[in-house]
Scaffold this motif. Structure first.
Motif, mmCIF file in Angstrom:
data_model
loop_
_atom_site.group_PDB
_atom_site.id
_atom_site.type_symbol
_atom_site.label_atom_id
_atom_site.label_comp_id
_atom_site.label_asym_id
_atom_site.label_seq_id
_atom_site.Cartn_x
_atom_site.Cartn_y
_atom_site.Cartn_z
ATOM 1 N N ARG A 15 0.837 -1.201 0.000
ATOM 2 C CA ARG A 15 0.000 0.000 0.000
ATOM 3 C C ARG A 15 0.874 1.254 0.000
ATOM 4 O O ARG A 15 2.071 1.202 0.223
ATOM 5 C CB ARG A 15 -0.907 0.027 1.250
ATOM 6 C CG ARG A 15 -2.030 -0.964 1.213
ATOM 7 C CD ARG A 15 -2.755 -1.058 2.542
ATOM 8 N NE ARG A 15 -1.951 -1.711 3.559
ATOM 9 C CZ ARG A 15 -2.333 -1.902 4.826
ATOM 10 N NH1 ARG A 15 -3.506 -1.452 5.247
ATOM 11 N NH2 ARG A 15 -1.549 -2.530 5.680
ATOM 12 N N LYS A 74 1.779 1.999 7.282
ATOM 13 C CA LYS A 74 2.081 1.211 8.478
ATOM 14 C C LYS A 74 2.980 1.971 9.446
ATOM 15 O O LYS A 74 3.667 2.927 9.072
ATOM 16 C CB LYS A 74 2.784 -0.095 8.093
ATOM 17 C CG LYS A 74 1.869 -1.114 7.476
ATOM 18 C CD LYS A 74 0.621 -1.403 8.291
ATOM 19 C CE LYS A 74 0.843 -2.339 9.458
ATOM 20 N NZ LYS A 74 -0.453 -2.614 10.175
ATOM 21 N N TYR A 93 -0.975 4.535 10.463
ATOM 22 C CA TYR A 93 -1.292 3.562 11.514
ATOM 23 C C TYR A 93 -0.080 3.468 12.425
ATOM 24 O O TYR A 93 1.064 3.428 11.950
ATOM 25 C CB TYR A 93 -1.568 2.171 10.926
ATOM 26 C CG TYR A 93 -2.917 2.049 10.269
ATOM 27 C CD1 TYR A 93 -4.086 2.275 10.987
ATOM 28 C CD2 TYR A 93 -3.033 1.682 8.935
ATOM 29 C CE1 TYR A 93 -5.333 2.170 10.389
ATOM 30 C CE2 TYR A 93 -4.273 1.569 8.321
ATOM 31 C CZ TYR A 93 -5.421 1.813 9.055
ATOM 32 O OH TYR A 93 -6.644 1.705 8.462
ATOM 33 N N HIS A 95 -0.479 1.738 16.080
ATOM 34 C CA HIS A 95 -0.647 0.554 16.949
ATOM 35 C C HIS A 95 0.394 0.544 18.058
ATOM 36 O O HIS A 95 1.171 -0.402 18.207
ATOM 37 C CB HIS A 95 -0.538 -0.729 16.119
ATOM 38 C CG HIS A 95 -1.515 -0.814 14.988
ATOM 39 N ND1 HIS A 95 -2.867 -0.919 15.176
ATOM 40 C CD2 HIS A 95 -1.319 -0.795 13.647
ATOM 41 C CE1 HIS A 95 -3.482 -0.970 14.008
ATOM 42 N NE2 HIS A 95 -2.568 -0.878 13.066
ATOM 43 N N LEU A 129 -9.981 3.270 10.603
ATOM 44 C CA LEU A 129 -9.670 1.834 10.734
ATOM 45 C C LEU A 129 -10.675 1.018 9.917
ATOM 46 O O LEU A 129 -10.335 -0.029 9.345
ATOM 47 C CB LEU A 129 -9.729 1.418 12.217
ATOM 48 C CG LEU A 129 -9.407 -0.044 12.517
ATOM 49 C CD1 LEU A 129 -7.979 -0.390 12.086
ATOM 50 C CD2 LEU A 129 -9.572 -0.358 14.004
ATOM 51 N N MET A 132 -9.923 -0.748 6.404
ATOM 52 C CA MET A 132 -8.939 -1.834 6.440
ATOM 53 C C MET A 132 -9.475 -3.032 7.229
ATOM 54 O O MET A 132 -9.121 -4.178 6.957
ATOM 55 C CB MET A 132 -7.606 -1.348 7.023
ATOM 56 C CG MET A 132 -6.915 -0.306 6.173
ATOM 57 S SD MET A 132 -6.613 -0.803 4.443
ATOM 58 C CE MET A 132 -8.033 -0.148 3.610
ATOM 59 N N ASP A 269 -2.351 -6.926 15.151
ATOM 60 C CA ASP A 269 -1.742 -5.588 15.087
ATOM 61 C C ASP A 269 -1.835 -4.871 16.428
ATOM 62 O O ASP A 269 -1.085 -3.930 16.678
ATOM 63 C CB ASP A 269 -2.353 -4.747 13.952
ATOM 64 C CG ASP A 269 -3.844 -4.543 14.111
ATOM 65 O OD1 ASP A 269 -4.475 -5.248 14.927
ATOM 66 O OD2 ASP A 269 -4.398 -3.666 13.430
ATOM 67 N N ALA A 299 0.240 -8.862 10.385
ATOM 68 C CA ALA A 299 -0.272 -7.603 10.955
ATOM 69 C C ALA A 299 -0.623 -6.565 9.889
ATOM 70 O O ALA A 299 -1.154 -5.505 10.220
ATOM 71 C CB ALA A 299 0.752 -7.025 11.924
ATOM 72 N N ASN A 300 -0.310 -6.891 8.644
ATOM 73 C CA ASN A 300 -0.683 -5.957 7.564
ATOM 74 C C ASN A 300 -1.387 -6.723 6.444
ATOM 75 O O ASN A 300 -0.977 -6.680 5.288
ATOM 76 C CB ASN A 300 0.542 -5.193 7.040
ATOM 77 C CG ASN A 300 1.623 -6.101 6.452
ATOM 78 O OD1 ASN A 300 1.772 -7.244 6.861
ATOM 79 N ND2 ASN A 300 2.366 -5.596 5.491
ATOM 80 N N PRO A 302 -4.113 -6.228 4.734
ATOM 81 C CA PRO A 302 -4.585 -5.516 3.530
ATOM 82 C C PRO A 302 -3.459 -5.199 2.542
ATOM 83 O O PRO A 302 -3.726 -4.912 1.377
ATOM 84 C CB PRO A 302 -5.197 -4.227 4.087
ATOM 85 C CG PRO A 302 -5.558 -4.551 5.503
ATOM 86 C CD PRO A 302 -4.461 -5.476 5.964
#
Ligand SMILES: NC(=O)C1=CN([C@@H]2O[C@H](COP(=O)(O)OP(=O)(O)OC[C@H]3O[C@@H](n4cnc5c(N)ncnc54)[C@H](O)[C@@H]3O)[C@@H](O)[C@H]2O)C=CC1
Ligand SMILES: CC(=O)C(=O)O
Length: 377
Positions: A15, A74, A93, A95, A129, A132, A269, A299-300, A302
């Motif tokens: 992405r 990310k 993002y 997290h 969020l 995703m 995530d 954790a990613n 998408p």
């Protein structure tokens, strides 16, 4: 303002933080956009597409990170921490609850860290969020179906079964956006679906939405244990916004699953909700087997369907990004309470309660920090 858009360097993260359409939107407001060479390729956008939209293509990551606001997808990984500088606006993002080192780096460098996942409207929804989570929820079932196949280590169960043979049992813990989208896919494939949540009103909505095509259960350790035991596919989809995910599925529960069953912990995530998930996996090495059960903890997620995901993500991130660029983050946060909730770290203070609690920082409210700077929220 100068906006920097680095190429994502996390494993198989295809992405990108901005599309050419986003560049046009920022340019219209007289901002300059620097995009790192090749940043959009994984999502189907060439450097030429960005240049045509008015961006400057920059070959050095260091230079892109020297922009006033960096827009990413990310959370930065360790090799990117060196680019942080005091006052940098980092919009991505983050997290942070399961990420002590990243939190420390942001605090030490006094970055203004705005997390997509904690921007929250007054109705408690998480608009940055949601798209995703829609993607990951839908993916969780197609991934689960793939790993239930024998050649991929699974027990050889077809999601929908066939006439005369039972379909797969799919158990989803958490009935929010991920859980609902997982349920849509699993029901659509003909599986038997059970969804658990602590929020009984949410279970009521799901019951109405699915019209008897799935079973709802109150989430407690007894119901989780009973459901996990019979699951062919278990999807972890819980969230307490900004906080470390609660560990709901114990090692003992996983041991009761039949060999070749599959666990997809989407909540990884935020640290993960399943005790036997001991590390984050990657798209290039997505699973491991423990107690005979295939575990998937990317954790990613998408990032693997980057075209769809980049478009869906930037549809919602760019309007807030433009507010930040046009007004500056202080005024933007003052005028938009949802955006203010996204600020996790500022001036060396941790301004998101669950993150401060997770890592032992004193919590300072964003209102308090901005008041000290003579901005009343
Ligand atoms: N791995 C990945 O690539 C991705 C992960 N995610 C993550 O998926 C997770 C879920 O996200 P959303 O569905 O958007 O959140 P959401 O807020 O829409 O839903 C979470 C649900 O969990 C429920 N819940 C909380 N505690 C619970 C408990 N003890 N038992 C059962 N249910 C409980 C809540 O009531 C809520 O309905 C988040 O951690 C999110 O960051 C989202 C997108 C991509
Ligand atoms: C939400 C998240 O972690 C992601 O889209 O990668």
């Amino acid at each position: 303002m100068i906006i920097g858009v680095p190429k994502e360097i996390k494993n198989n993260e295809n992405r990108v933080g901005i599309t050419p359409a986003g560049v046009v939107a920022f340019k219209k407001c007289n901002h300059e956009v620097w995009v790192e060479t090749g940043a959009g390729l994984g999502s189907g956008f060439t450097d030429q597409d960005y240049m045509d939209a008015g961006a400057v293509i920059v070959s050095s990551a260091k230079k892109v990170w020297s922009a006033q606001m960096v827009i990413k997808v990310k959370e930065p990984i360790a090799e990117e921490y060196g680019y942080f500088y005091e006052g940098l606006i980092l919009y991505t993002y983050l997290h942070l609850a399961p990420e002590p080192e990243l939190t420390k780096a942001l605090v030490d460098k006094k970055v203004v860290a705005i997390a997509y996942e904690t921007i929250q409207l007054d109705n408690k929804t998480l608009p940055l969020l949601t798209p995703m989570s829609e993607v990951a929820g839908r993916m969780s079932v197609q991934i689960g179906a793939r790993f239930l196949e024998n050649p991929n280590g699974g027990k050889g169960v077809l999601m929908g079964g066939v006439p005369g043979v039972s379909p797969a049992e799919v158990v989803i813990i958490g009935g929010g956006i991920v859980g609902t989208n997982a349920a849509k896919m699993a029901v659509g494939m003909g599986a038997n679906v059970t969804i658990l949540d602590v929020n009984i009103d949410r279970l009521r909505q799901l019951d109405d939405m699915f019209q008897g095509r799935l079973k709802t259960l109150a989430s407690n350790s007894y119901n989780i244990a009973e459901s996990v035991k019979k699951a062919d596919l278990l999807v972890g989809a819980v969230l307490i916004p900004g906080a470390r995910a609660p560990q709901l599925v114990t090692e003992e529960m996983i041991k009761t699953m039949n060999p070749g069953s599959v666990v997809v912990d989407v909540a990884i995530d935020q640290g993960g909700s399943i005790a036997t998930i001991d590390h984050i996996t990657t798209h290039s090495d997505p699973t491991y087997v423990k107690y005979g059960v295939v575990h998937y903890a990317v954790a990613n997620m998408p990032g693997a369907v980057a075209r769809t995901s980049t478009l869906a993500l930037t549809n919602v991130t760019i309007p807030y990004g433009i507010q930040i660029a046009n007004k500056g983050y202080k005024l933007a946060a003052k005028e938009n309470r949802a955006l203010a909730k996204g600020i996790n770290v500022i001036d060396g203070y941790v301004t998101y309660h669950a993150v401060a609690e997770a890592h032992g920082y004193s919590y300072v409210s964003i209102e308090n920090v901005l008041e000290r700077q003579n901005v009343t929220v």
